[in-house]
Write an enzyme that holds these catalytic residues in place. Sequence first.
Site, PDB file in Angstrom:
ATOM      1  N   LYS A  33       6.915   1.232  -1.602  1.00  0.00           N
ATOM      2  CA  LYS A  33       5.593   1.011  -2.033  1.00  0.00           C
ATOM      3  C   LYS A  33       5.532   1.688  -3.458  1.00  0.00           C
ATOM      4  O   LYS A  33       6.154   2.719  -3.709  1.00  0.00           O
ATOM      5  CB  LYS A  33       4.504   1.796  -1.276  1.00  0.00           C
ATOM      6  CG  LYS A  33       3.222   2.023  -1.766  1.00  0.00           C
ATOM      7  CD  LYS A  33       2.124   2.413  -0.795  1.00  0.00           C
ATOM      8  CE  LYS A  33       1.800   3.953  -1.027  1.00  0.00           C
ATOM      9  NZ  LYS A  33       1.154   4.484  -2.118  1.00  0.00           N
ATOM     10  N   ASP A  60       0.718  -1.316  -4.545  1.00  0.00           N
ATOM     11  CA  ASP A  60      -0.620  -0.564  -4.177  1.00  0.00           C
ATOM     12  C   ASP A  60      -1.112  -0.474  -5.526  1.00  0.00           C
ATOM     13  O   ASP A  60      -1.092   0.684  -6.014  1.00  0.00           O
ATOM     14  CB  ASP A  60       0.050   0.518  -3.518  1.00  0.00           C
ATOM     15  CG  ASP A  60      -1.211   1.534  -2.956  1.00  0.00           C
ATOM     16  OD1 ASP A  60      -2.293   1.079  -2.957  1.00  0.00           O
ATOM     17  OD2 ASP A  60      -0.789   2.754  -2.938  1.00  0.00           O
ATOM     18  N   LYS A  62      -4.451  -1.530  -5.509  1.00  0.00           N
ATOM     19  CA  LYS A  62      -6.052  -1.100  -5.103  1.00  0.00           C
ATOM     20  C   LYS A  62      -7.124  -1.771  -6.228  1.00  0.00           C
ATOM     21  O   LYS A  62      -8.032  -1.168  -6.889  1.00  0.00           O
ATOM     22  CB  LYS A  62      -6.519   0.268  -4.931  1.00  0.00           C
ATOM     23  CG  LYS A  62      -5.352   1.018  -4.009  1.00  0.00           C
ATOM     24  CD  LYS A  62      -5.992   2.300  -3.723  1.00  0.00           C
ATOM     25  CE  LYS A  62      -5.174   3.224  -2.513  1.00  0.00           C
ATOM     26  NZ  LYS A  62      -3.918   3.533  -2.967  1.00  0.00           N
ATOM     27  N   ASP A  65     -12.919  -5.401  -8.819  1.00  0.00           N
ATOM     28  CA  ASP A  65     -13.450  -5.749 -10.122  1.00  0.00           C
ATOM     29  C   ASP A  65     -14.305  -7.144  -9.747  1.00  0.00           C
ATOM     30  O   ASP A  65     -14.461  -7.434  -8.479  1.00  0.00           O
ATOM     31  CB  ASP A  65     -12.274  -6.205 -11.272  1.00  0.00           C
ATOM     32  CG  ASP A  65     -12.731  -6.079 -12.545  1.00  0.00           C
ATOM     33  OD1 ASP A  65     -14.148  -6.665 -12.978  1.00  0.00           O
ATOM     34  OD2 ASP A  65     -12.271  -5.522 -13.494  1.00  0.00           O
ATOM     35  N   THR A 120      -9.208   8.026   2.180  1.00  0.00           N
ATOM     36  CA  THR A 120      -8.890   9.296   2.802  1.00  0.00           C
ATOM     37  C   THR A 120      -9.625  10.216   2.128  1.00  0.00           C
ATOM     38  O   THR A 120      -9.795  11.457   2.915  1.00  0.00           O
ATOM     39  CB  THR A 120      -7.628   9.363   3.337  1.00  0.00           C
ATOM     40  OG1 THR A 120      -6.649   9.121   2.451  1.00  0.00           O
ATOM     41  CG2 THR A 120      -7.193   8.491   4.691  1.00  0.00           C
ATOM     42  N   ARG A 212       5.742  12.153   1.693  1.00  0.00           N
ATOM     43  CA  ARG A 212       6.703  13.600   1.620  1.00  0.00           C
ATOM     44  C   ARG A 212       7.651  13.932   2.509  1.00  0.00           C
ATOM     45  O   ARG A 212       8.745  14.597   2.274  1.00  0.00           O
ATOM     46  CB  ARG A 212       5.687  14.521   1.143  1.00  0.00           C
ATOM     47  CG  ARG A 212       5.471  14.651  -0.245  1.00  0.00           C
ATOM     48  CD  ARG A 212       4.064  15.314  -0.690  1.00  0.00           C
ATOM     49  NE  ARG A 212       2.672  14.450   0.077  1.00  0.00           N
ATOM     50  CZ  ARG A 212       1.812  15.048  -0.010  1.00  0.00           C
ATOM     51  NH1 ARG A 212       1.206  16.004  -0.630  1.00  0.00           N
ATOM     52  NH2 ARG A 212       0.601  14.075   0.707  1.00  0.00           N
TER      53      ARG A 212
END
Length: 233
Positions: A33, A60, A62, A65, A120, A212
């Site tokens: 990603k 990614d 996002k 508009d 999130t 991570r």
Amino acid sequence: MPKDVIIPLDFPNAQAALDFLALFPEGEKPYVKTGMELIYSSGFELVRECKRRGHKVFLDLKLHDIPNTVRNAFRAMMQYNVDLINLHAAGGIEMMAAAMEGITAPDGTHPIVIAVTQLTSTNDTRLREELLIETPMAETVLHYAKNAKAAGLCGVVCSAHEAAAVKSACGQDFVTVTPGIRFADSAANDQSRIMTPAQARQTGTDYIVVGRPIIAAADPLAAYRRCMSEFLR
Ligand code: C5P
């Protein structure tokens, strides 16, 4: 429906991302990603390089508009030939439909296009007090997922805790991509609603995004393989 583990290339620059990918042997090409930090710091050349090396790429960015701008931006991004791409469901059904139109080739093919429902980092309090949305988070997420489906999108990003509900509302073939994954013995970091790869598999989710626990592991390759075997078992 193919299932896979997606590694976010959360590195400060393209060289660091390529150094990380060099840890993988020839023939083992993780799905990656590329997000805003890396694209804004290093440009799209890294996306091209990942594709040249045989990786599948989730772009990614996002987008959010007006419909015309998103249609044209998605059309412009066709050149990178990515496998998965996203936008914000908050932009509305017309915007999402315009994006699909923009990224669909004349032969009808397109990458997997998914919507972010609620980030999130947004919680019920923020939804109510800052955004003036009285509807509870879980209901908002499902409603936005249904909007994405109505616009012709392929799926949504959601937590593993929401994946089963999204699939029962929008259909089993509606793709779910879920971050917030941790091994039973790894640190949660800043993720709050986490699941292990094995638990995520039980929810029926299609893709897990694991950062991570893999990229900050002492042995990233072993961590990736562990993740694949727990999720795809
Ligand atoms: O390191 P970690 O596994 O927490 O990384 C998760 C990745 O998924 C990061 O790239 C993060 O930006 C992304 N993400 C997320 N939550 C979302 C959407 C994307 O954690 N709702």
